[in-house]
Design an enzyme around this catalytic site. Structure first.
Site, mmCIF file in Angstrom:
data_model
loop_
_atom_site.group_PDB
_atom_site.id
_atom_site.type_symbol
_atom_site.label_atom_id
_atom_site.label_comp_id
_atom_site.label_asym_id
_atom_site.label_seq_id
_atom_site.Cartn_x
_atom_site.Cartn_y
_atom_site.Cartn_z
ATOM 1 C CB CYS A 196 -17.281 15.558 19.947
ATOM 2 S SG CYS A 196 -16.876 17.310 19.914
ATOM 3 C CB CYS B 31 -9.618 15.514 20.945
ATOM 4 S SG CYS B 31 -10.058 15.069 19.264
ATOM 5 C CD GLU C 41 -2.523 1.710 0.283
ATOM 6 O OE1 GLU C 41 -3.300 0.909 -0.241
ATOM 7 O OE2 GLU C 41 -2.355 2.882 -0.136
ATOM 8 C CB SER D 89 -20.820 3.056 -6.974
ATOM 9 O OG SER D 89 -22.063 2.609 -6.495
ATOM 10 C CG HIS E 249 -25.105 0.327 -3.706
ATOM 11 N ND1 HIS E 249 -25.774 1.426 -4.143
ATOM 12 C CD2 HIS E 249 -23.894 0.768 -3.301
ATOM 13 C CE1 HIS E 249 -25.005 2.489 -4.015
ATOM 14 N NE2 HIS E 249 -23.855 2.120 -3.506
ATOM 15 C CB ILE F 207 -13.352 -1.705 -7.941
ATOM 16 C CG1 ILE F 207 -12.605 -2.895 -8.539
ATOM 17 C CG2 ILE F 207 -14.365 -2.161 -6.888
ATOM 18 C CD1 ILE F 207 -13.464 -3.926 -9.248
#
Lengths: 425, 577
Positions: free
Chosen positions: B492, B532, B116, B427, B134, B425
């Site tokens: 939060c 934060c 990667e 949707s 989907h 690749i």
């Protein structure tokens, strides 16, 4: 744990003042809850001066101001300070759940004071288009990084928004050896106090670009620059006049929002103008036994007012825990012409003889030669002339209870700021 | 036949004003190759789409250049030929597809390496999509996208259960506002039935009973009840962690620079950080799949990046989002927002989008004013009571890796044996991911890879539930075990120090602020990290043993701080020591 009479959530300038006032009003056991590891809240990172002119009669730094309050708190054994403790939930009966390094616990105090302060609007809430690189900080986060963590957010900054923290950070960055390309303000007037425009920008030759905004954020990894453009009268950017400013940091001072997640969880009604709880002159919220003080109610421009208003909340909470109630209905205070926000939004009756009501309001527009009026129908109950009114500078009025004599529950008063007629000579 | 395709395309080019450019068209067995130069990037995309839209065209390689607005120049880092490892299968790209393939392959007695180029998994489209699983309703029946979507949806819930990833079924409602458009719903329903998925045509009353906040002017809807939501990056992280637990190795910040062959078969994958020997390689490089493919020979497909912007709203405004909704006419009319809808994430935040804009830069993840306006204009009418602008807490964009035939391209390379392309690749890539992995296993087996199951494969992966979701008793038990559970760092989202520390020491460690955010939600709340960040950053630096100045938001080049201030406590220590 022994029964807590008053729990104060947040130990910043509001919470500390509220706890002191609660103890001094007779509450035996006041619990002051702070999520950070020390009390003081945002004051701890405010190393500049200008705090305490009203309360202490001298200009203090933030930590000095906090220290004065802490010294008083230490003298009162009735107040217990619980740091490193986060309140996770608050219920409408005032019971709350909190957690710290010793454990998670619930408690049900006699009364609660909300003193959580406010948070800064983010780049997203200001809806600035562009990428999401490193190098975008709210002014408060940048202030914390520099003043507490000892870290520079970057070396060449553009500041969007001329709120007070933005102005103060412009100066702070220069003092730490960074460059500030300029402060950009979407409105045609500065957002912060005049003294901060002078002392933080003019004195350091930092340009202030009014009626300008940031239109695009560039940079895929670290910020590489921003596009800026002037805006028209509706605040819409004039993109044909857009220009690029190379920089590695964007500091945002684009508004503060009262932090009311706990208030909402407890069912407290939030005012749409202030974005804080609707309160009466005792700083009582819509939920019995829950009071609110400081920036959680509305964003004040001076910390002294934050502490003073919160002290009322603390005192009221102590009286509530002791069984005191006002039982005579409510007078509604409505915003009229040119009033953008007002606190309190109602008065609980009966009023005590000699009671003084603190009314805080902000005008919608800047006016020279104006008068603040409080009316009941056509009848003017109160009128005060003002040489100049400006939206960034809150108007504070102290009203005598006698003004409201003869009014009863359900009556509505309207407050407005109108142009003062200029007498022709 | 082949002459016809070219002639047809020439005619289409003429109709669309592209005949004034000298464009070359080659066709061979349904594969089209385009070249030449046009003025603008939109014309490049238009030419590609005209070719890809023709019946009988199976693939499009679009080498047309744009005089203006083309992709930014790319400079590959130098490759390091030193062999640092070998593997039975090397997977290029740790998006949801690469990670899913790694995990499925980890069932077998195989050495698996995943490469990667970014500092975390799920850094491309896998982190920046709407999280929608989907149903397959809108896909062209018979396409690979349709088949794998439907199959993926079937597999999805089981995968999420095994990997401890949130998965919530929720109805998708495709709606119309006019009686005259009701027939479109009939057509859509028929399409869904052809794809073999459950669909239901409902009237306004039924829709209102499912979600009363939707516009009462809506005249009807097609419901697709198998639609679901998941957290796309959590799924990718979970796939990766489970693959690692079963022996796969992930190399982050590792960019492939070359593929080397021996006798027509893949032999070596070269990266900026060393080379790996392998006989099988999966190209799951997302928007860069074309670049990887070209390392093996002449291009076989072209990826054109299509940006999708999404808006996330405050959880407090979640009312009105019980059903995912989208308008059918908008789907047809506006090519820039043809998908998407109004939905609610598994974390409880309303979410609108995505938009769809063709971009030349595969890393153009900027959000534009126009994109935001279009999303609000498109979905606002579905929910008239929702004040979208004041509820925004964040927005972002992802880039879809689309081919010009607008279908997935999952097939062995025509030039290099052992290389399998898993490209195009877009949707519903998230929904299809489990099925894509299944298909890739079949292809690998067909290419001769021996898949021998290993007994010790553990399909399960677990994550600690968020501390804030636990009972008081459980919280106290944990705090006694480690007081850092009682230290709330993100106000939060109520994330504790211990949870951040855990994220930094998982099998796939978080190395950046964003990686911590994706794993813990610290910084994902309404303040977007302004509270934060100054507190989380020192924890990350401490745990990773990094100086704070080296800490990044999202990998090298995204350093968060420029230096220490002159009064830093660090300097005093250095001075005293």
């Amino acid at each position: 744990m022994s029964p807590i009479q008053v729990a104060v959530i947040g130990a910043g300038p509001a919470g500390m003042a509220a706890a002191l006032a609660a103890a001094d009003a007779g509450a035996d056991d006041v619990l002051l809850i702070e999520r950070d590891d020390e009390a003081g809240g945002i004051l701890n990172q405010c190393v500049h001066d200008g705090f305490g002119n009203l309360i202490f009669g001298e200009s203090l730094t933030g930590p000095e101001y906090a220290h004065r309050f802490m010294e008083e708190i230490k003298r009162r054994s009735r107040i217990r300070l619980l740091t490193g403790t986060m309140v996770l939930n608050l219920h409408s009966d005032g019971s709350l759940k909190a957690v710290n390094r010793s454990g998670a616990f619930s408690l049900k105090p006699g009364a609660v004071v909300l003193a959580m302060g406010c948070r800064e609007r983010s780049r997203f809430q200001a809806v600035i288009p562009g990428y999401r690189p490193a190098g975008i900080y709210t002014a408060g986060a940048a202030q914390r990084l520099i003043n507490i963590e000892g870290l520079m957010p970057g070396e060449k900054a553009v500041i969007l928004g001329s709120g007070d923290i933005g102005l103060i950070m412009a100066r702070r960055l220069i003092l730490e050896g960074a460059q500030v390309c300029g402060v950009f303000e979407i409105l045609p007037r500065p957002g912060g106090l005049t003294r901060n425009v002078v002392q933080c920008l003019h004195d350091f030759n930092i340009p202030l670009h009014l009626s300008h905004t940031v239109t695009f954020i560039h940079g895929k990894k670290r910020l590489t620059g921003v596009s800026v453009a002037p805006v028209d009268e509706q605040g819409q950017p004039l993109l044909e006049r857009e220009r690029f400013i190379p920089c590695d940091t964007l500091i945002l001072s684009v508004g503060l929002i009262p932090e009311n997640e706990l208030s909402r969880a407890a069912g407290v009604i939030i005012d749409e103008a202030t974005r804080g709880p609707r309160v009466d002159q005792d700083m009582a919220t819509s939920v019995p036994g829950i009071f609110a003080g400081g920036n959680v109610v509305q964003v004040y421009d001076l910390v002294d007012h934050v502490s003073r208003a919160a002290a009322i909340a603390g005192r009221s909470a102590a009286l509530y825990a002791a069984g005191y109630r006002r039982v005579g209905g409510r007078l509604l205070l409505q915003r009229g012409e040119n009033v953008s926000a007002m606190v309190p939004q109602q008065l609980s009756l009966p009023l005590a003889a000699g009671e003084r009501i603190n009314l805080y309001l902000r005008t919608a527009t800047e006016m020279r030669g104006a008068a603040v009026e409080l009316r009941h129908g056509e009848k003017v109950l109160y009128r005060k002339k003002m040489r100049i009114v400006r939206p960034p500078e809150m108007i504070h009025l102290e009203l005598e209870a006698s003004l409201f004599a003869g009014l009863g529950g359900g009556d509505a008063l309207t407050c407005r700021v109108a142009a003062e007629e200029v007498k022709q000579k | 036949m082949s002459k016809d395709l070219v002639t047809l395309l020439r005619e289409l080019f003429a109709e669309n004003g592209l005949d004034k450019y000298e464009l070359e068209i080659f066709e061979e067995q349904g594969q089209i190759r385009l070249s030449g130069t046009v003025d603008r990037w939109e014309q490049v995309v238009l030419a590609g789409h005209l070719a890809g839209g023709l019946r009988d065209v199976r693939g499009v390689v679009n080498e047309i250049a744009a005089a203006e607005g083309g992709p930014p120049p790319y400079e590959a880092p130098p490759g390091d030929p030193t062999v640092i490892g070998k593997a039975d299968v090397v997977i290029i790209g740790a998006g949801v597809v690469g990670a899913a393939i790694a995990r499925e392959l980890s069932r077998f007695k195989l050495d698996i390496v995943v490469l990667e180029k970014e500092s975390d998994v799920a850094c491309g489209a896998s982190k920046a999509n709407n999280g929608m699983v989907h149903s397959g309703l809108v896909q062209e029946p018979g396409s690979l996208r349709s088949t794998l979507n439907v199959r993926g949806n079937e597999l999805f819930e089981g995968v999420c259960r095994e990997l401890d990833v949130p998965f919530h079924r929720c109805n998708l409602a495709v709606v119309v506002f006019n009686e005259e458009e009701l027939f479109l719903l009939e057509l859509l329903k028929a399409r869904g039935e052809m794809s073999g998925i459950p669909v239901e045509l409902i009237g306004p009353e039924k829709l209102a009973s499912l979600e009363p906040a939707l516009n009462t002017a809506i005249k009807g809807a097609v419901l697709a009840p198998t639609t679901a939501m998941t957290c796309p990056y959590k799924l990718t992280i979970a796939y990766a962690e489970n693959a690692i637990a079963n022996g796969a190795r992930f190399y982050l910040n590792t960019e492939v620079t070359a593929l080397e062959q021996q006798n027509g078969s893949i032999y070596k994958v070269v990266t900026n950080r060393g080379s790996f020997l392998t006989r099988y390689c999966i190209n799951a490089a997302g928007v860069y799949a074309g670049r990887i493919a070209e390392m093996a020979g002449p291009p076989e497909f072209t990826i054109h990046p299509r940006k999708g912007e999404l808006i996330i709203f405050d959880r407090e405004s979640a009312a009105g989002h019980a059903v995912m909704a989208t308008g059918i006419l908008e789907m047809i009319r506006d090519p820039h927002t043809k998908g998407g809808g109004t939905m609610i994430t598994v974390d409880g935040n309303p979410e609108w989008g995505p938009s769809a804009f063709e971009v030349s830069d595969p890393e153009d993840t900027s959000v534009t004013r126009e994109g935001l306006e279009r999303i609000i204009a498109k979905f606002g009418p579905l929910m008239p009571g929702f004040d979208a602008r004041s509820a925004i807490i964040t927005y972002f964009a992802g880039v879809r890796a689309a081919t010009y035939t607008e279908d997935f391209h999952i097939a062995p390379s025509r030039h290099l044996k052992g290389l399998i392309h898993v490209a195009g690749i877009q949707s519903p890539g998230l929904a299809a991911a489990p099925a894509i992995a299944e298909l890739v296993l079949q292809i690998l087996a067909g290419e001769g890879l021996a898949l021998e199951e290993k007994a010790e494969f553990n399909p399960r992966r677990r994550e600690n539930p968020p501390f804030s979701s636990l009972s008081l008793q459980e919280q106290n038990r944990l705090i006694r075990e480690d007081p850092r559970y009682g230290h709330v760092v993100c106000r939060c989202e109520h994330v504790t120090e211990r949870e951040i520390v855990d994220a930094l020491h998982r099998p796939l460690p978080a190395l950046t602020l964003d990686a911590v955010k994706r794993r813990t939600r610290a910084g994902m709340g309404r303040c977007q990290g302004s509270f934060c960040l100054p507190r989380v950053a020192p924890i990350i630096a401490r745990e990773l043993g990094l100086p704070l100045e080296k800490l990044t938001k999202s990998g090298p080049g995204s350093e968060l701080f420029s230096r220490r201030t002159k009064e830093s406590p660090h300097r005093k220590e250095a001075f005293l020591s």
